[in-house]
Motif scaffolding. Structure first.
Motif, PDB file in Angstrom:
ATOM      1  N   LYS A 256       0.895  -1.211   0.005  1.00  0.00           N
ATOM      2  CA  LYS A 256      -0.173  -0.169  -0.013  1.00  0.00           C
ATOM      3  C   LYS A 256       0.745   1.186  -0.068  1.00  0.00           C
ATOM      4  CE  LYS A 256      -4.281   1.454   2.125  1.00  0.00           C
ATOM      5  NZ  LYS A 256      -5.085   1.037   3.083  1.00  0.00           N
ATOM      6  N   ILE A 257       0.616   2.389  -0.901  1.00  0.00           N
ATOM      7  CA  ILE A 257       1.301   3.358  -1.126  1.00  0.00           C
ATOM      8  C   ILE A 257       0.441   4.419  -0.469  1.00  0.00           C
ATOM      9  CG2 ILE A 257       2.343   4.977  -2.621  1.00  0.00           C
ATOM     10  CD1 ILE A 257       2.832   2.913  -4.575  1.00  0.00           C
ATOM     11  N   ASN A 258       0.991   5.164   0.421  1.00  0.00           N
ATOM     12  CA  ASN A 258       0.342   6.479   1.052  1.00  0.00           C
ATOM     13  C   ASN A 258       0.466   7.736   0.187  1.00  0.00           C
ATOM     14  OD1 ASN A 258       2.774   7.693   1.566  1.00  0.00           O
ATOM     15  ND2 ASN A 258       2.723   7.134   3.852  1.00  0.00           N
ATOM     16  N   TRP A 259      -0.386   8.753   0.351  1.00  0.00           N
ATOM     17  CA  TRP A 259      -0.163   9.660  -0.426  1.00  0.00           C
ATOM     18  C   TRP A 259       0.874  10.691  -0.677  1.00  0.00           C
ATOM     19  CZ3 TRP A 259       0.494  14.797   1.509  1.00  0.00           C
ATOM     20  CH2 TRP A 259       0.486  14.978   2.853  1.00  0.00           C
ATOM     21  N   GLY A 260       1.946  10.743   0.310  1.00  0.00           N
ATOM     22  CA  GLY A 260       3.100  11.374   0.334  1.00  0.00           C
ATOM     23  C   GLY A 260       4.173  10.809  -0.540  1.00  0.00           C
ATOM     24  N   THR A 261       4.166   9.262  -0.499  1.00  0.00           N
ATOM     25  CA  THR A 261       4.750   8.576  -1.270  1.00  0.00           C
ATOM     26  C   THR A 261       4.219   8.713  -2.935  1.00  0.00           C
ATOM     27  OG1 THR A 261       5.327   6.880   0.373  1.00  0.00           O
ATOM     28  CG2 THR A 261       5.908   6.343  -2.192  1.00  0.00           C
ATOM     29  N   GLY A 262       3.104   8.670  -3.068  1.00  0.00           N
ATOM     30  CA  GLY A 262       2.531   8.935  -4.451  1.00  0.00           C
ATOM     31  C   GLY A 262       2.946  10.228  -5.018  1.00  0.00           C
ATOM     32  N   ILE A 263       2.833  11.321  -4.210  1.00  0.00           N
ATOM     33  CA  ILE A 263       3.323  12.735  -4.672  1.00  0.00           C
ATOM     34  C   ILE A 263       4.791  12.615  -4.938  1.00  0.00           C
ATOM     35  CG2 ILE A 263       3.832  15.118  -3.857  1.00  0.00           C
ATOM     36  CD1 ILE A 263       1.310  14.945  -2.183  1.00  0.00           C
TER      37      ILE A 263
ATOM     38  N   ALA B 112       5.226  11.068  -8.344  1.00  0.00           N
ATOM     39  CA  ALA B 112       4.675  11.720  -9.262  1.00  0.00           C
ATOM     40  C   ALA B 112       5.579  12.753  -9.586  1.00  0.00           C
ATOM     41  CB  ALA B 112       3.426  12.442  -8.794  1.00  0.00           C
TER      42      ALA B 112
END
Length: 148
Positions: free
Chosen positions: A2-9, A12
């Motif tokens: 599972k990837i949290n939103w901070g890692t996703g940013i 990106a």
């Protein structure tokens, strides 16, 4: 996983920066894109600006100045009719802003009061034409932009 939103940013941003750097590298390494200065020996040319201004002022004081005309044969550069063509010397510089490889210059050696720049020397598009000439030890300059 599972990837949290901070890692996703962060992912990106890294992908976006990689995308931009790929295109920067592509343009810089492609020989079709010319990354040269506007003119050769730009800084030497910049040192002659005051002399060019004086030449242009001399040309403005003439009753009849150099004129340019588009014809089917090419571009006709007409000199003042009261000047003897044999005593006119200098050069015509043709500068193509979009492609440095098309730039060229022609010496002025005429027996009539005009000079023809042949059509086969010109590729269609925008040209900056500079006539740098001398008559009776006085120097003149005329610049014009023309679409041919």
């Amino acid at each position: 996983m599972k990837i949290n939103w901070g890692t996703g940013i962060v992912i990106a941003f890294v992908l976006f920066i990689s995308f931009i750097l790929f295109f920067v590298f592509l343009v810089q390494s492609n020989p079709d894109y010319d990354n040269e200065l506007v003119t050769r020996e730009y800084y030497k040319k910049e040192a002659t600006v005051q002399g060019d201004i004086e030449k242009q002022q001399n040309a403005l004081q003439l009753e009849e100045n150099v004129s340019f005309k588009k014809t089917e044969e090419g571009i006709v550069v007409s000199f003042p009719k009261d000047f003897k063509p044999e005593n006119i010397s200098g050069k015509v510089i043709l500068y193509r802003p979009s492609d440095q490889k098309l730039d060229f210059e022609m010496p002025i050696s005429i027996s009539t009061p005009y000079l023809l720049i042949p059509k086969n020397s010109l590729v269609g598009g925008l040209w900056d034409i500079t006539v740098d000439w001398e008559y009776d030890s006085v120097t003149y300059m005329k610049k014009e932009t023309m679409y041919y």
